[in-house]
Write a protein that holds these residues in place. Structure first.
Motif, PDB file in Angstrom:
ATOM      1  N   GLY A  51       0.784  -1.221   0.000  1.00 29.20           N
ATOM      2  CA  GLY A  51       0.000   0.000   0.000  1.00 29.20           C
ATOM      3  C   GLY A  51       0.817   1.273   0.000  1.00 29.20           C
ATOM      4  N   ARG A  52       2.124   1.152   0.236  1.00 29.66           N
ATOM      5  CA  ARG A  52       3.016   2.314   0.210  1.00 29.66           C
ATOM      6  C   ARG A  52       4.429   1.835  -0.074  1.00 29.66           C
ATOM      7  NH1 ARG A  52       6.315   2.681   4.704  1.00 29.66           N
ATOM      8  NH2 ARG A  52       5.710   1.456   6.544  1.00 29.66           N
ATOM      9  N   SER A  53       5.310   2.778  -0.339  1.00 32.79           N
ATOM     10  CA  SER A  53       6.717   2.427  -0.554  1.00 32.79           C
ATOM     11  C   SER A  53       7.369   2.025   0.766  1.00 32.79           C
ATOM     12  CB  SER A  53       7.475   3.619  -1.144  1.00 32.79           C
ATOM     13  OG  SER A  53       8.857   3.354  -1.168  1.00 32.79           O
ATOM     14  N   LEU A  54       8.178   0.986   0.695  1.00 32.97           N
ATOM     15  CA  LEU A  54       8.934   0.535   1.868  1.00 32.97           C
ATOM     16  C   LEU A  54      10.426   0.795   1.692  1.00 32.97           C
ATOM     17  CD1 LEU A  54       7.109  -2.864   2.509  1.00 32.97           C
ATOM     18  CD2 LEU A  54       7.001  -0.818   3.943  1.00 32.97           C
ATOM     19  N   LYS A  55      10.762   1.753   0.840  1.00 29.66           N
ATOM     20  CA  LYS A  55      12.171   1.990   0.553  1.00 29.66           C
ATOM     21  C   LYS A  55      12.960   2.370   1.799  1.00 29.66           C
ATOM     22  CE  LYS A  55      15.497   3.995  -2.529  1.00 29.66           C
ATOM     23  NZ  LYS A  55      15.752   4.576  -3.853  1.00 29.66           N
ATOM     24  N   LYS A  56      12.389   3.192   2.653  1.00 30.56           N
ATOM     25  CA  LYS A  56      13.091   3.597   3.868  1.00 30.56           C
ATOM     26  C   LYS A  56      13.449   2.379   4.717  1.00 30.56           C
ATOM     27  CE  LYS A  56      12.608   6.488   8.012  1.00 30.56           C
ATOM     28  NZ  LYS A  56      11.700   7.424   8.727  1.00 30.56           N
ATOM     29  N   GLU A  57      12.496   1.485   4.867  1.00 31.20           N
ATOM     30  CA  GLU A  57      12.727   0.284   5.661  1.00 31.20           C
ATOM     31  C   GLU A  57      13.735  -0.652   4.975  1.00 31.20           C
ATOM     32  OE1 GLU A  57       8.722   1.909   6.770  1.00 31.20           O
ATOM     33  OE2 GLU A  57       9.864   1.624   4.918  1.00 31.20           O
ATOM     34  N   ILE A  58      13.662  -0.744   3.646  1.00 30.25           N
ATOM     35  CA  ILE A  58      14.593  -1.587   2.902  1.00 30.25           C
ATOM     36  C   ILE A  58      16.021  -1.075   3.038  1.00 30.25           C
ATOM     37  CG2 ILE A  58      15.298  -2.251   0.559  1.00 30.25           C
ATOM     38  CD1 ILE A  58      12.267  -2.398  -0.101  1.00 30.25           C
ATOM     39  N   VAL A  59      16.199   0.228   2.884  1.00 31.70           N
ATOM     40  CA  VAL A  59      17.529   0.820   2.998  1.00 31.70           C
ATOM     41  C   VAL A  59      18.089   0.610   4.399  1.00 31.70           C
ATOM     42  CG1 VAL A  59      18.803   3.003   3.003  1.00 31.70           C
ATOM     43  CG2 VAL A  59      17.178   2.509   1.166  1.00 31.70           C
ATOM     44  N   ALA A  60      17.246   0.753   5.426  1.00 28.40           N
ATOM     45  CA  ALA A  60      17.691   0.561   6.803  1.00 28.40           C
ATOM     46  C   ALA A  60      18.130  -0.891   7.033  1.00 28.40           C
ATOM     47  CB  ALA A  60      16.582   0.935   7.773  1.00 28.40           C
ATOM     48  N   GLU A  61      17.399  -1.836   6.456  1.00 31.34           N
ATOM     49  CA  GLU A  61      17.756  -3.245   6.617  1.00 31.34           C
ATOM     50  C   GLU A  61      19.044  -3.580   5.875  1.00 31.34           C
ATOM     51  OE1 GLU A  61      16.312  -7.086   8.262  1.00 31.34           O
ATOM     52  OE2 GLU A  61      16.516  -4.970   8.781  1.00 31.34           O
ATOM     53  N   LEU A  62      19.225  -3.017   4.704  1.00 37.49           N
ATOM     54  CA  LEU A  62      20.474  -3.225   3.962  1.00 37.49           C
ATOM     55  C   LEU A  62      21.656  -2.601   4.692  1.00 37.49           C
ATOM     56  CD1 LEU A  62      19.270  -2.677   0.282  1.00 37.49           C
ATOM     57  CD2 LEU A  62      20.004  -4.830   1.315  1.00 37.49           C
ATOM     58  N   GLU A  63      21.432  -1.476   5.339  1.00 38.66           N
ATOM     59  CA  GLU A  63      22.482  -0.849   6.136  1.00 38.66           C
ATOM     60  C   GLU A  63      22.876  -1.747   7.308  1.00 38.66           C
ATOM     61  OE1 GLU A  63      25.156   1.822   8.012  1.00 38.66           O
ATOM     62  OE2 GLU A  63      24.479   1.575   5.934  1.00 38.66           O
ATOM     63  N   ARG A  64      21.901  -2.345   7.944  1.00 32.75           N
ATOM     64  CA  ARG A  64      22.169  -3.279   9.039  1.00 32.75           C
ATOM     65  C   ARG A  64      22.971  -4.476   8.531  1.00 32.75           C
ATOM     66  NH1 ARG A  64      19.610  -7.660  12.042  1.00 32.75           N
ATOM     67  NH2 ARG A  64      18.093  -7.988  10.363  1.00 32.75           N
ATOM     68  N   PHE A  65      22.607  -4.964   7.362  1.00 31.81           N
ATOM     69  CA  PHE A  65      23.308  -6.094   6.751  1.00 31.81           C
ATOM     70  C   PHE A  65      24.748  -5.702   6.419  1.00 31.81           C
ATOM     71  CE2 PHE A  65      24.529  -9.054   3.488  1.00 31.81           C
ATOM     72  CZ  PHE A  65      23.890 -10.241   3.839  1.00 31.81           C
TER      73      PHE A  65
END
Length: 343
Positions: A51-65
């Motif tokens: 229902g919305r973009s999850l780019k912020k959450e994706i970028v944060a998870e990739l940063e953690r990785f």
């Protein structure tokens, strides 16, 4: 062996008409979002229905990785392990380490995350080939080998030699696909495709309610790397896929073709018959690791090992003795084929 300029085995994501393989329709108000960026010096492309973009959450998870497993990042966990500094490995590091050790054991050490010193010695594109000597290789092999490092029940790393270092690049991109897939599912996303550096995990269906379609390039005698011709088109629903290949990353000297895959046992570039290994599995970390392992093992030993791993499928492009290309794939792999004539 015949000299051949081989085009890199690459993955092309294509969204064309195919018989539906629907995992259950998404709500009509959902849109398909597409995010892209860079991690591990390679690109990523993620498409998902939400229902919305999850780019912020994706970028944060990739940063953690990245903070856990990037060996070129000064403050990452893996860098601290390599420098023998006190560090508490996180769940990401622990999971990829344990999977790496599992694949190393099953492959007889052909998959090895301690092989970086040998890779660095040969140099990018084997630029140091003329300066490599048996003495250099023997000295480096003293601190290369998966059996020289272990993890206790608390996740702490033990080394038999402090010079042992880790580089999980042969498995990390696949695991990153799984990690982002898990993130999307925590938000309730059922239909998505995650591609990082050519490794892919796909769940559900695309915006047409169809399986995700992936093209694998054919090896072409092309020094420019500009020509593209599909070897096969694959259809993925609820599976993951990884590909490893020697199409560009090899060096010819005195009629010998040196692959980009270093054999941890010999310390020299692997000279096996497999030119490209595509592996499909339930998770991308497994697919990624075995695609790499198979490149170093060769066709026959890879076929034997694959039979022992439930849910794993392979598609090999290999070089025959006369220099021509051959194809061999596992029983059941045909379920993923998509005919060209319906494009």
């Amino acid at each position: 062996m015949k000299r051949i300029n081989l085009h890199i085995l690459s993955l092309v994501i294509i969204f064309l008409h195919f018989a539906a393989c629907n995992s259950g329709s998404q709500k009509k108000e959902y849109s398909y979002y597409q995010d892209q960026g860079e991690i591990f010096a390679t690109g990523y492309h993620i498409k998902y229905a939400y229902g919305r973009s999850l780019k912020k959450e994706i970028v944060a998870e990739l940063e953690r990785f990245d903070l856990s497993l990037n060996p070129f990042r000064d403050n990452s966990i893996i860098t601290k392990v390599n420098r023998n500094e006190p560090v508490n490995p996180d769940s990401l590091f622990i999971k990829v380490f344990r999977k790496s050790m599992e694949v190393s054991r099953k492959s007889g050490g052909k998959f090895d995350i301690t092989v970086s010193p040998l890779i660095n010695a040969w140099g990018f594109g084997f630029q140091n080939m003329d300066s490599i000597t048996p003495e250099i290789i023997d000295s480096l092999k003293m601190f290369v080998g998966f059996e020289k490092i272990s993890m206790n029940n608390n996740g702490q790393i033990n080394k038999t030699d402090p010079r042992v270092t880790l580089n999980t690049s042969a498995i990390a991109k696949g695991y990153a696909c799984d990690v982002i897939g898990n993130l999307l599912e925590r938000y309730g996303v059922k239909d998505y495709m995650v591609e990082i550096g050519g490794e892919i995990t796909a769940r559900g269906a695309n915006e047409k309610g169809e399986c995700w379609r992936i093209g694998v390039d054919k090896p072409i005698d092309d020094a420019t790397g500009m020509q593209h011709e599909l070897q096969v088109i694959l259809s993925l629903c609820n599976k993951s896929m990884a590909t490893s290949g020697n199409y560009r990353n090899y060096y010819v000297k005195d009629g010998k073709k040196y692959a980009h895959t270093i054999d941890p046992h010999t310390g020299y570039p692997s000279q096996q018959d497999i030119l490209g290994a595509t592996v499909i599995a339930d998770d991308c970390m497994t697919a990624d690791a075995y695609a790499t392992a198979f490149m170093a093992m060769g066709k026959q030993k890879s076929i034997e090992l694959a039979k022992e791993i439930p849910g794993l499928y392979y598609y090999f492009i290999y070089e025959k003795e006369d220099g021509t290309f051959g194809i061999e794939y596992s029983e059941g792999f045909e379920q993923f084929f998509h005919p060209f004539d319906s494009m």
